[in-house]
Motif scaffolding. Structure first.
Motif, mmCIF file in Angstrom:
data_model
loop_
_atom_site.group_PDB
_atom_site.id
_atom_site.type_symbol
_atom_site.label_atom_id
_atom_site.label_comp_id
_atom_site.label_asym_id
_atom_site.label_seq_id
_atom_site.Cartn_x
_atom_site.Cartn_y
_atom_site.Cartn_z
ATOM 1 N N ASP A 105 0.836 -1.207 0.000
ATOM 2 C CA ASP A 105 0.000 0.000 0.000
ATOM 3 C C ASP A 105 0.867 1.252 0.000
ATOM 4 O O ASP A 105 0.523 2.259 -0.644
ATOM 5 C CB ASP A 105 -0.918 -0.005 1.224
ATOM 6 C CG ASP A 105 -1.996 -1.077 1.151
ATOM 7 O OD1 ASP A 105 -2.248 -1.570 0.033
ATOM 8 O OD2 ASP A 105 -2.570 -1.429 2.202
ATOM 9 N N ALA A 106 1.993 1.186 0.737
ATOM 10 C CA ALA A 106 2.892 2.341 0.777
ATOM 11 C C ALA A 106 3.482 2.627 -0.596
ATOM 12 O O ALA A 106 3.657 3.792 -0.977
ATOM 13 C CB ALA A 106 4.005 2.091 1.793
ATOM 14 N N PRO B 195 3.045 7.918 -7.155
ATOM 15 C CA PRO B 195 2.640 9.102 -7.934
ATOM 16 C C PRO B 195 3.447 10.345 -7.571
ATOM 17 O O PRO B 195 3.875 11.091 -8.465
ATOM 18 C CB PRO B 195 1.158 9.253 -7.576
ATOM 19 C CG PRO B 195 0.713 7.882 -7.186
ATOM 20 C CD PRO B 195 1.886 7.275 -6.489
ATOM 21 N N ALA B 196 3.667 10.571 -6.276
ATOM 22 C CA ALA B 196 4.433 11.746 -5.857
ATOM 23 C C ALA B 196 5.881 11.639 -6.309
ATOM 24 O O ALA B 196 6.485 12.631 -6.745
ATOM 25 C CB ALA B 196 4.353 11.904 -4.340
ATOM 26 N N ALA C 226 7.857 14.169 -8.839
ATOM 27 C CA ALA C 226 9.103 14.830 -8.431
ATOM 28 C C ALA C 226 10.251 14.464 -9.363
ATOM 29 O O ALA C 226 11.086 15.308 -9.706
ATOM 30 C CB ALA C 226 9.435 14.453 -6.990
ATOM 31 N N TYR C 227 10.293 13.202 -9.799
ATOM 32 C CA TYR C 227 11.342 12.765 -10.721
ATOM 33 C C TYR C 227 11.233 13.517 -12.046
ATOM 34 O O TYR C 227 12.241 13.951 -12.611
ATOM 35 C CB TYR C 227 11.223 11.266 -10.949
ATOM 36 C CG TYR C 227 12.352 10.662 -11.759
ATOM 37 C CD1 TYR C 227 13.480 10.134 -11.136
ATOM 38 C CD2 TYR C 227 12.296 10.616 -13.148
ATOM 39 C CE1 TYR C 227 14.520 9.584 -11.871
ATOM 40 C CE2 TYR C 227 13.319 10.076 -13.892
ATOM 41 C CZ TYR C 227 14.426 9.554 -13.252
ATOM 42 O OH TYR C 227 15.459 9.011 -13.995
ATOM 43 N N ALA C 228 10.004 13.660 -12.515
ATOM 44 C CA ALA C 228 9.794 14.357 -13.796
ATOM 45 C C ALA C 228 10.217 15.816 -13.721
ATOM 46 O O ALA C 228 10.716 16.378 -14.707
ATOM 47 C CB ALA C 228 8.330 14.252 -14.201
ATOM 48 N N SER C 229 10.038 16.449 -12.573
ATOM 49 C CA SER C 229 10.362 17.874 -12.460
ATOM 50 C C SER C 229 11.802 18.127 -12.029
ATOM 51 O O SER C 229 12.394 19.141 -12.415
ATOM 52 C CB SER C 229 9.406 18.540 -11.463
ATOM 53 O OG SER C 229 9.561 17.977 -10.160
ATOM 54 N N GLN C 230 12.384 17.198 -11.246
ATOM 55 C CA GLN C 230 13.711 17.449 -10.681
ATOM 56 C C GLN C 230 14.837 16.669 -11.357
ATOM 57 O O GLN C 230 15.969 17.160 -11.422
ATOM 58 C CB GLN C 230 13.713 17.106 -9.185
ATOM 59 C CG GLN C 230 12.737 17.912 -8.362
ATOM 60 C CD GLN C 230 12.754 17.528 -6.894
ATOM 61 O OE1 GLN C 230 13.790 17.136 -6.350
ATOM 62 N NE2 GLN C 230 11.609 17.613 -6.239
ATOM 63 N N HIS D 34 10.815 5.832 2.076
ATOM 64 C CA HIS D 34 11.990 6.700 2.007
ATOM 65 C C HIS D 34 12.437 6.898 0.557
ATOM 66 O O HIS D 34 13.626 6.880 0.249
ATOM 67 C CB HIS D 34 13.135 6.118 2.843
ATOM 68 C CG HIS D 34 12.799 5.936 4.290
ATOM 69 N ND1 HIS D 34 12.377 4.732 4.818
ATOM 70 C CD2 HIS D 34 12.790 6.827 5.321
ATOM 71 C CE1 HIS D 34 12.144 4.874 6.106
ATOM 72 N NE2 HIS D 34 12.380 6.128 6.442
ATOM 73 N N LEU D 35 11.483 7.073 -0.353
ATOM 74 C CA LEU D 35 11.824 7.247 -1.756
ATOM 75 C C LEU D 35 12.520 8.584 -2.018
ATOM 76 O O LEU D 35 13.204 8.732 -3.028
ATOM 77 C CB LEU D 35 10.559 7.137 -2.619
ATOM 78 C CG LEU D 35 9.889 5.760 -2.661
ATOM 79 C CD1 LEU D 35 8.769 5.761 -3.691
ATOM 80 C CD2 LEU D 35 10.878 4.661 -2.950
ATOM 81 N N ARG D 36 12.365 9.523 -1.108
ATOM 82 C CA ARG D 36 13.031 10.817 -1.295
ATOM 83 C C ARG D 36 14.549 10.644 -1.330
ATOM 84 O O ARG D 36 15.249 11.402 -2.019
ATOM 85 C CB ARG D 36 12.620 11.774 -0.176
ATOM 86 C CG ARG D 36 13.203 13.179 -0.318
ATOM 87 C CD ARG D 36 12.556 14.125 0.655
ATOM 88 N NE ARG D 36 11.155 14.314 0.349
ATOM 89 C CZ ARG D 36 10.709 15.176 -0.549
ATOM 90 N NH1 ARG D 36 11.565 15.915 -1.248
ATOM 91 N NH2 ARG D 36 9.424 15.312 -0.770
#
Length: 365
Positions: free
Chosen positions: A37-38, A44-45, A49-53, A319-321
């Motif tokens: 679920d996580a 999506p987030a 973020a990957y697409a923009s950064q 912790h995908l960040r």
């Protein structure tokens, strides 16, 4: 299931090994489901973020790497380079050209240019290399499967693979028409192998029996004939749909949860269940846990492949960040390195020094 249906610890006697495993398996299944679920919640987030950064850095770095190839191509058109210098620069140009051709985002009208750039500096042009590789594959397939692929020309490996698959189907169909397939004689299993196989089959049969017992109890309790009114019939129909869905997936926890929901069982009921019944439940729960863990591994591999990540540790959806930061830093370093290389290739003397450093680094391994 809203909460874990664990077997309570008696005050006077400890739980049996099967009861402890039942509780442990539920906790492990719940934890694995939470991880899945996580992933669904975090992806999506992360993608946004990957697409923009990261994606802009990646695209910019690849554009500069192509510019690097073009600049080296320009220097190679001039005379005065040693054989060693020319070999280093040509090798880099060929690698960068193949990288460009492997990029799915490369515009179709640029493919001819990059193929020509590669072939201008390669010992073997791409068409010849592809034909040679396909010929090697042809020989291997013919030898391994006894096929006659003829002299047909294939444009690429996908066309070759499709042709081989079609030939294999024809071969199988012809073999079935010529002579029925006779099963290969089987070696008689040893007594120990027979015993282990019998034990595995017994456990599987018992597990299915336990699953069916829970399903039958639910189906009987939720039968429409037991409805007190139209509203109760609607409620029973909705619950039965959930029962059928859980049984189709062999989701024992969901079935037990439904029993709890309609007050067919409680924790004390499980505590009074026989050891054999608990073991049956455990066999089903272990299968569920194995499937969920396999799904979790597939999700992690798919994530790494989609975003071209090679983390040192298994990715954690919570912790995908960290992976985003690592990817952004990696492409920033790549941008810095390519920009520095382009600066070195502005003049002939600095280009010579740049090539010399690369040759020295290659010798050092």
């Amino acid at each position: 299931m809203a909460r874990l249906l664990t077997i309570p610890q008696p005050h006077d006697t400890p739980l049996s090994p099967a009861q402890r495993k039942f509780n442990q398996l539920q906790k492990q299944i719940e934890a694995t489901r939470q991880q899945l679920d996580a992933w669904q919640a975090a992806l999506p987030a992360f993608a946004q973020a990957y697409a923009s950064q990261v994606q802009p850095l990646r695209s910019q770095a690849r554009e500069l790497r192509r510019e690097l190839a073009e600049r080296l191509d320009g220097w190679l058109a001039e005379k005065g380079w040693s054989a060693g210098e020319r070999a280093v620069m040509q090798d880099i140009v060929c690698n960068l050209a193949r990288e460009a051709l492997d990029d799915p985002e490369l515009p179709p009208d640029q493919r001819t240019h990059w193929r020509a750039l590669h072939d201008r500096h390669a010992e073997q042009d791409l068409a010849s290399a592809e034909a040679q590789r396909l010929e090697l594959l042809r020989r291997m397939v013919e030898q391994q499967f006894g096929l006659d692929l003829g002299d047909e020309h294939f444009e690429n490996e996908d066309a070759f693979r499709q042709h081989v698959q079609a030939k294999l189907r024809e071969q199988a169909e012809q073999a079935e028409q010529d002579e029925p397939v006779k099963p290969a004689p089987k070696r008689k299993p040893t007594a120990a192998q027979q015993r282990r196989q019998a034990e595995r089959e017994a456990v599987a049969a018992q597990a299915q029996q336990g699953l069916r017992e829970v399903f039958r109890k639910l189906a009987s309790a939720l039968h429409p004939d037991r409805a007190s009114d139209a509203e109760d019939a609607t409620r029973r129909t909705a619950l039965m749909q959930r029962v059928n869905a859980a049984y189709a997936k062999e989701d024992l926890l969901a079935l037990l949860g439904l029993q709890l929901e309609i007050e067919q069982i409680d924790a004390d009921h499980l505590k009074r269940a026989s050891e054999a019944q608990i073991r049956h439940f455990n066999a089903v729960l272990q299968e569920q846990l194995d499937e969920l863990r396999a799904e979790l591994q597939v999700q992690a591999r798919r994530f790494c492949a989609e975003f071209e990540l090679q983390p040192d540790r298994a990715p954690d959806p919570k912790h995908l960040r960290l992976h985003l930061t690592e990817a952004r830093n990696a492409w920033q370093r790549e941008l810095f390195d390519v920009e520095r290389d382009l600066q070195a290739l502005v003049a002939r003397d600095s280009t010579k020094r740049w090539v010399k450093r690369l040759k020295a680094a290659a010798r050092m391994g």
